[in-house]
Scaffold this motif. Structure first.
Motif, PDB file in Angstrom:
ATOM      1  N   ALA A  49      16.710 112.490 -40.624  1.00 51.74           N
ATOM      2  CA  ALA A  49      16.944 110.756 -40.648  1.00 51.74           C
ATOM      3  C   ALA A  49      15.772 110.592 -41.593  1.00 51.74           C
ATOM      4  N   ALA A  50      14.541 111.200 -41.688  1.00 52.51           N
ATOM      5  CA  ALA A  50      13.463 110.865 -42.439  1.00 52.51           C
ATOM      6  C   ALA A  50      13.982 110.936 -43.894  1.00 52.51           C
ATOM      7  N   CYS A  51      14.833 111.695 -44.215  1.00 53.36           N
ATOM      8  CA  CYS A  51      15.311 112.024 -45.648  1.00 53.36           C
ATOM      9  C   CYS A  51      16.066 110.964 -46.294  1.00 53.36           C
ATOM     10  N   LEU A  52      16.826 109.920 -45.190  1.00 58.86           N
ATOM     11  CA  LEU A  52      17.843 109.022 -45.718  1.00 58.86           C
ATOM     12  C   LEU A  52      16.887 107.647 -45.951  1.00 58.86           C
ATOM     13  N   PRO A  53      17.033 107.243 -47.185  1.00 56.81           N
ATOM     14  CA  PRO A  53      16.261 106.063 -47.545  1.00 56.81           C
ATOM     15  C   PRO A  53      16.615 104.670 -46.669  1.00 56.81           C
ATOM     16  N   GLY A  54      15.529 104.084 -45.992  1.00 62.73           N
ATOM     17  CA  GLY A  54      15.672 102.850 -45.270  1.00 62.73           C
ATOM     18  C   GLY A  54      16.099 103.255 -43.931  1.00 62.73           C
ATOM     19  N   ALA A  55      15.933 104.519 -43.405  1.00 58.91           N
ATOM     20  CA  ALA A  55      16.301 104.933 -42.003  1.00 58.91           C
ATOM     21  C   ALA A  55      15.249 105.346 -41.173  1.00 58.91           C
TER      22      ALA A  55
ATOM     23  N   ALA B 221      22.262 111.654 -53.812  1.00 56.13           N
ATOM     24  CA  ALA B 221      21.138 112.245 -54.820  1.00 56.13           C
ATOM     25  C   ALA B 221      19.788 112.071 -54.138  1.00 56.13           C
ATOM     26  N   ALA B 222      19.393 110.945 -53.737  1.00 54.40           N
ATOM     27  CA  ALA B 222      18.048 110.578 -53.080  1.00 54.40           C
ATOM     28  C   ALA B 222      17.889 111.579 -51.780  1.00 54.40           C
ATOM     29  N   PHE B 223      18.830 111.577 -51.116  1.00 55.43           N
ATOM     30  CA  PHE B 223      18.839 112.264 -49.714  1.00 55.43           C
ATOM     31  C   PHE B 223      18.669 113.862 -50.021  1.00 55.43           C
ATOM     32  N   ALA B 224      19.380 114.442 -51.059  1.00 53.69           N
ATOM     33  CA  ALA B 224      19.238 115.750 -51.485  1.00 53.69           C
ATOM     34  C   ALA B 224      17.944 116.090 -51.936  1.00 53.69           C
ATOM     35  N   GLN B 225      17.412 115.094 -52.780  1.00 52.60           N
ATOM     36  CA  GLN B 225      15.981 115.251 -53.262  1.00 52.60           C
ATOM     37  C   GLN B 225      14.880 115.265 -51.975  1.00 52.60           C
ATOM     38  N   ASN B 226      15.158 114.453 -51.003  1.00 51.12           N
ATOM     39  CA  ASN B 226      14.043 114.553 -50.004  1.00 51.12           C
ATOM     40  C   ASN B 226      14.526 115.657 -49.228  1.00 51.12           C
ATOM     41  N   LEU B 227      15.524 116.192 -48.860  1.00 53.10           N
ATOM     42  CA  LEU B 227      15.873 117.324 -48.144  1.00 53.10           C
ATOM     43  C   LEU B 227      15.321 118.376 -48.800  1.00 53.10           C
ATOM     44  N   GLU B 228      15.328 118.668 -49.958  1.00 51.70           N
ATOM     45  CA  GLU B 228      14.768 119.667 -50.519  1.00 51.70           C
ATOM     46  C   GLU B 228      13.164 119.814 -50.308  1.00 51.70           C
ATOM     47  N   ALA B 229      12.613 118.411 -50.598  1.00 51.31           N
ATOM     48  CA  ALA B 229      11.197 118.445 -50.386  1.00 51.31           C
ATOM     49  C   ALA B 229      10.949 118.575 -49.082  1.00 51.31           C
ATOM     50  N   ARG B 230      11.679 118.412 -48.055  1.00 52.43           N
ATOM     51  CA  ARG B 230      11.169 118.566 -46.446  1.00 52.43           C
ATOM     52  C   ARG B 230      11.465 120.164 -46.378  1.00 52.43           C
ATOM     53  N   LEU B 231      12.287 120.745 -46.959  1.00 55.92           N
ATOM     54  CA  LEU B 231      12.505 122.255 -46.610  1.00 55.92           C
ATOM     55  C   LEU B 231      11.457 122.869 -47.286  1.00 55.92           C
ATOM     56  N   GLY B 232      10.622 122.281 -48.383  1.00 58.43           N
ATOM     57  CA  GLY B 232       9.600 122.999 -49.134  1.00 58.43           C
ATOM     58  C   GLY B 232       8.187 122.649 -48.536  1.00 58.43           C
ATOM     59  N   GLY B 233       8.355 121.927 -47.404  1.00 59.48           N
ATOM     60  CA  GLY B 233       7.228 121.874 -46.437  1.00 59.48           C
ATOM     61  C   GLY B 233       6.474 120.370 -46.626  1.00 59.48           C
ATOM     62  N   LYS B 234       7.013 119.404 -47.354  1.00 64.45           N
ATOM     63  CA  LYS B 234       6.467 118.175 -47.685  1.00 64.45           C
ATOM     64  C   LYS B 234       6.525 117.494 -46.469  1.00 64.45           C
ATOM     65  N   THR B 235       5.631 116.381 -46.325  1.00 63.72           N
ATOM     66  CA  THR B 235       5.708 115.585 -45.016  1.00 63.72           C
ATOM     67  C   THR B 235       6.728 114.270 -45.353  1.00 63.72           C
ATOM     68  N   THR B 236       6.630 113.397 -44.228  1.00 62.56           N
ATOM     69  CA  THR B 236       7.420 112.104 -44.190  1.00 62.56           C
ATOM     70  C   THR B 236       6.873 111.348 -45.528  1.00 62.56           C
ATOM     71  N   ALA B 237       5.436 111.139 -45.595  1.00 65.52           N
ATOM     72  CA  ALA B 237       4.592 110.331 -46.672  1.00 65.52           C
ATOM     73  C   ALA B 237       5.131 110.843 -48.008  1.00 65.52           C
ATOM     74  N   ASP B 238       5.402 112.026 -48.171  1.00 66.64           N
ATOM     75  CA  ASP B 238       5.606 112.411 -49.615  1.00 66.64           C
ATOM     76  C   ASP B 238       7.008 112.278 -49.991  1.00 66.64           C
ATOM     77  N   LEU B 239       7.931 111.890 -49.035  1.00 71.42           N
ATOM     78  CA  LEU B 239       9.537 111.666 -49.541  1.00 71.42           C
ATOM     79  C   LEU B 239       9.551 110.172 -49.839  1.00 71.42           C
ATOM     80  N   SER B 240      10.728 110.061 -50.894  1.00 72.10           N
ATOM     81  CA  SER B 240      11.061 108.538 -51.378  1.00 72.10           C
ATOM     82  C   SER B 240      11.966 108.111 -50.543  1.00 72.10           C
ATOM     83  N   SER B 241      11.748 107.807 -49.354  1.00 65.46           N
ATOM     84  CA  SER B 241      12.499 107.465 -48.110  1.00 65.46           C
ATOM     85  C   SER B 241      12.476 106.021 -48.089  1.00 65.46           C
TER      86      SER B 241
END
Length: 403
Positions: free
Chosen positions: A241-247, A352-372
């Motif tokens: 859910a944290a990977c989906l913009p606005g959610a 595209a934004a969700f996929a980018q955030n998903l990869e970032a999360r899989l790479g160990g980034k936190t919610t604050a690092d995502l473009s959510s």
């Protein structure tokens, strides 16, 4: 002619009607319930508003056959209703009516608002009542009357009913209507009542297996991580859910159920959809389905949707292709922005934004690092970019063909 059966103001009623007969005409001409007024006959002015299965409905654009089996309450049926009685007194006290032609529909809509409003916020009242037009009063007395009733009831510790008791998205009365089977078999039963959450006691989403989305389309994207790793990530609901913009989520999700919200802004219209979803996952096929529904009271919009996904190995198993099928139904003010072609283009950008955030999360980034987009999803800017892209393509074709 078609035979229908209704419960009108607490009494069973049957009759034969033409399929084209509107519910307002059936009530006025067939049952002599002339308190239901006809104004624009286009569902705009709200004078014909009645309750169908507890939900306000424009009876001038609702077919009687579509409400077969429904419970109908007109203004005549609210004579002894406590909330309506308080509203009548408040309308009288605040001089909230003059000619009275809009008043029956106004009272029905106001009653629904009193039931579900947490507090007497003037802006919310004006937005919620914007579908009921009055040519006499200027609305000031109407707003004051409704505001006073809400405030008085909350002061007496009479709690608001979330969503006004609505359990599903869709045209009111549609859960009852069905065509007579040609083989004489029994007609389809109304949807089952909502389930109860064992943990919270709150209503669970009622999923109608016969529901068909208005619009469906597919989206595919690649995630640069192995399928098993992506599958395990999809099982962590809060992280996804944290990977989906606005959610954002409300409460603690379970593997099968989630409640949440998403903020959407389209030009001057800002909406916060709140709803819930049921989650299904099949590890043997690396596939899943999410079925959800929600509503936005401020913009009087509602949505229902289903997302099916399947994870496929890609690039010798080092990456994963996510194949997604999206189906949705959107009603209310935001439906004007729900043209399938625009929605698909916007969905592609969100994907595209969700996929980018998903990869970032899989790479160990936190919610604050995502473009959510914590401030909410600005669908207006997405639509603008989509339209701009289409205009550029149009100019390229027009002027490119001349060169």
């Amino acid at each position: 002619m078609k035979r229908i059966s209704l419960n009108i103001n607490g009494k069973p009623v049957s009759g034969s009607v033409e399929p084209r007969t509107h519910l307002a005409d059936f009530l006025r001409e067939g049952r002599d319930l002339t308190g239901t007024h006809l104004g624009c006959e286009h569902g705009v002015c709200g004078a014909c508003t009645i309750l169908v299965d507890g939900v306000p409905v424009r009876s001038c654009i609702a077919y009687a056959v579509a409400c077969d089996g429904a419970k109908i309450v007109t203004i005549e049926g609210l004579d002894d209703d406590e909330i309506t009685r308080e509203l009548r007194e408040a309308f009288k006290r605040e001089h909230a009516l003059q000619c009275g032609y809009c008043t029956p529909g106004m009272l029905v809509s106001a009653r629904d608002l009193v039931v579900r409003s947490l507090d007497a916020d003037e802006h919310d009242i004006r937005v919620a009542m914007s579908g009921n037009l009055c040519r006499c009063t200027g609305y000031v007395g109407i707003i004051k009357a409704i505001k006073s009733v809400i405030a008085a009831r909350r002061a007496r510790d009479i709690a608001a009913v979330a969503g006004g008791g609505r359990t599903m998205v869709g045209p009111a009365g549609s859960g009852h209507a069905s065509a007579e089977p040609a083989d004489g078999s029994p007609r389809r039963a109304a949807p089952a009542p909502p389930l109860q959450s064992a943990s919270t006691g709150k209503s669970r989403l009622s999923v109608d297996p016969t529901w068909i989305p208005q619009v469906s389309f597919d989206q595919n994207f690649i995630v640069n991580y192995p399928r098993q790793q992506v599958w395990e990530m999809f099982g962590r609901v809060r992280e996804v859910a944290a990977c989906l913009p606005g959610a954002s989520l409300i409460g603690e999700p379970t593997p099968e159920h989630v409640e949440g919200q998403i903020r959407v802004k389209v030009g001057p219209i800002a909406a916060e959809f709140r709803g819930q979803a049921e989650i299904e996952r099949d590890e043997s096929s690396y596939s899943g389905k999410i079925t959800g529904a929600g509503n936005a009271i401020r913009s009087n919009s509602a949505t229902r949707g289903v997302i099916g996904y399947r994870l496929l190995p890609a690039r010798d198993g080092q990456s994963t292709e996510v194949a997604v099928t999206i189906g949705y139904t959107l009603t209310g003010m935001l439906a004007q922005f729900g043209r399938p072609s625009i929605v698909q283009d916007v969905a592609a950008q969100l994907t595209a934004a969700f996929a980018q955030n998903l990869e970032a999360r899989l790479g160990g980034k936190t919610t604050a690092d995502l473009s959510s987009g914590g401030g909410g999803l600005d669908a207006g800017s997405l639509i603008f970019s989509v339209v701009a892209g289409r205009l550029q393509e149009l100019f390229r074709r027009l002027f490119g063909s001349r060169s």
